[in-house]
Design an enzyme around this catalytic site. Structure first.
Site, PDB file in Angstrom:
ATOM      1  CD  GLU A   1      44.079 114.936  -2.282  1.00  0.00           C
ATOM      2  OE1 GLU A   1      43.791 116.908  -1.462  1.00  0.00           O
ATOM      3  OE2 GLU A   1      45.021 115.454  -2.785  1.00  0.00           O
TER       4      GLU A   1
ATOM      5  CB  CYS B   1      45.701 119.656  -1.211  1.00  0.00           C
ATOM      6  SG  CYS B   1      44.467 119.684  -3.033  1.00  0.00           S
TER       7      CYS B   1
END
Length: 472
Positions: free
Chosen positions: A232, A266
């Site tokens: 990720e 993010c």
């Protein structure tokens, strides 16, 4: 980078830690592997669920203390830090309640494969290395730890070097919750130690949340070793607003989506793509609300935006903004680091951004919003997809046809309609393109580090799989 707690609100080094030696790393791997050989067979889902719920109880009981620790280490506001601790408890409870069902055998049509019985069985892989970032010191790691432990895996955590106390706390609270010693360990080691750990044959897999270069490095090592990974990585999430949207609600949510976690997420919205008919009104309202945010001491309940977690992170976004303005972009608010101690950067809005600017092409990891005007839905989607990233996305419209276009055509692992991208234990989480691969959370997350074993059982009268001629 030293392994140390450095208060980003003051720049003061609070505590330093000695990295684990090679011998200590080897001992931790051996302990994890030996524990796995026993843990996978000797514990039931019910036992693991009891320990996961007990861990959740501790996280809830200690939420204020844990919040203060996270705020000290990386600068998030106390209210945000406490919410993170409570979310971790929710993650453990979700998997305590659902792991057994999520990993239940999946029956196949035995008759079609010439079997008496056929099914898929999910079994743990073993020791999993987790390389985690500082921005959500506990939640990022719990997204891996809770499903991995409930599946029967064991974990070794290599956390970011600026959140060592958070890393040590997580291993401690999991053990105090009842999970056997060795099920989850924290190793305080530099990034250079990751390769050695991952290449150890006793380590079965790895998961990483972090930067694109870090992901490339881990993926290369894991590929060389033929070990599964979940990555990720970064994101440059679009936040699209169309004329049918509730403008005031969209603006309010957009501001929250940009400055959550001091802009260091993010899945924070970073690029705001607004239909030309409402662009000026949206930007004016957005700038007004960004200017009204209070920047300051993250322990002050009135603070909206705290410091950046690192000095280098503050300097990087300052450079991205300065370079854009020098190249012709327009600064609507913010744009200069605050004077005084600590690594503070104000909520910032930039317009008139062109494709040759870093603000257009790079992830911006701080409270900086980039504004884009779109003539229609086609251009909005084109701008949204004009990035190497594909983690989350947000689209605001009350037109059902437009909603479907965004769902179908935005290149991202997640599309949130009339809301902001958030991670939930109940929903799979991950990205596409250079935002990584694999999924965390929900059923996808717990199966990510399981062997999906095909089981075919013939009748006692037949040992012929497939009942005749076979083609592999």
């Amino acid at each position: 980078m030293p392994i140390a707690t450095i208060n980003p609100a003051t720049g003061e080094t609070v505590k330093t830690f000695t990295p684990a030696s090679d011998a200590e790393v080897d001992a931790a791997i051996a302990r994890a592997y030996e524990r796995f050989l026993d843990y996978r067979h000797s514990t039931t889902f019910a036992q693991r669920a009891q320990w996961a719920n007990a861990t959740a109880d501790l996280l809830e009981a200690e939420a204020d203390e844990v919040a203060a620790m996270m705020t000290l280490e990386m600068g998030k506001t106390l209210k945000s830090a406490k919410a993170e601790a409570l979310k971790c408890a929710k993650g453990f409870r979700y998997y305590a309640q659902n792991a057994e069902q999520l990993l239940a055998d999946e029956p196949a049509d035995a008759g079609k494969v010439g079997a008496a019985r056929a099914y898929i069985r999910y079994q743990p892989l073993g020791v999993v290395l987790a390389v985690m970032p500082w921005n959500f010191p506990l939640w990022q790691a719990v997204r891996f730890a809770a499903p991995a432990l409930m599946a029967g895996n064991v974990g070794i955590l290599k956390h970011a070097s600026n959140v060592p106390q958070s890393a040590l706390y997580l291993a401690d609270v999991i053990t105090r919750g009842g999970f056997p010693e060795g099920c989850f360990q924290t190793l305080l080691v530099p990034s250079s130690a990751v390769e050695r750990i991952l290449r150890d044959p006793r380590v079965a897999a790895a998961t990483l949340t972090g930067s694109e270069p870090a992901g490339q490095s881990v993926a290369a090592i894991a590929g060389d070793e033929i070990k599964p990974t979940v990555l990720e990585l970064g994101g440059s999430d679009p936040f699209i607003v169309m004329p049918s949207a509730d403008l005031d609600e969209a603006v309010k949510t957009a501001v929250t989506a940009r400055v959550q976690n001091n802009g260091q997420s993010c899945i924070a919205a970073k690029r705001f793509i607004v239909h030309t008919d409402i662009y000026d009104a949206f930007v004016d309202k957005f700038v007004e609300q960004m200017k009204a945010l209070k920047v300051g001491d993250p322990t002050d309940p009135a603070t909206d935006v705290g410091p950046l977690a690192t000095e280098s992170g503050r300097d990087e976004i300052a450079k991205q903004v300065d370079d854009a303005v020098a190249a012709g972009a327009t600064l609507r608010c913010g744009g200069k680091p605050l004077d005084g101690p600590g690594w503070f950067y104000p909520p910032t809005v930039v317009t008139d951004i062109t494709k040759d600017m870093a603000l257009y092409t790079e992830e911006v990891f701080g409270p900086v919003a980039s504004m884009y005007r779109a003539a229609d839905i086609d251009e909005a989607i084109e701008i949204a997809n004009a990035t190497t990233f594909g983690l989350g996305s947000n689209a605001w419209t009350n037109d059902a046809a437009e909603q479907q276009r965004f769902i179908d055509d935005i290149e991202a692992g997640q599309v949130f309609i009339n809301g902001m991208t958030v991670s939930y234990p109940e929903l799979g989480f991950g990205g596409v393109k250079r935002s990584g691969y694999g999924r965390e959370l929900a059923g996808l997350g717990i199966r990510a580090f399981c062997n999906a074993k095909t089981v075919w059982i013939g009748s006692s009268k037949s040992g012929d799989a497939g009942g005749g001629s076979k083609v592999e």
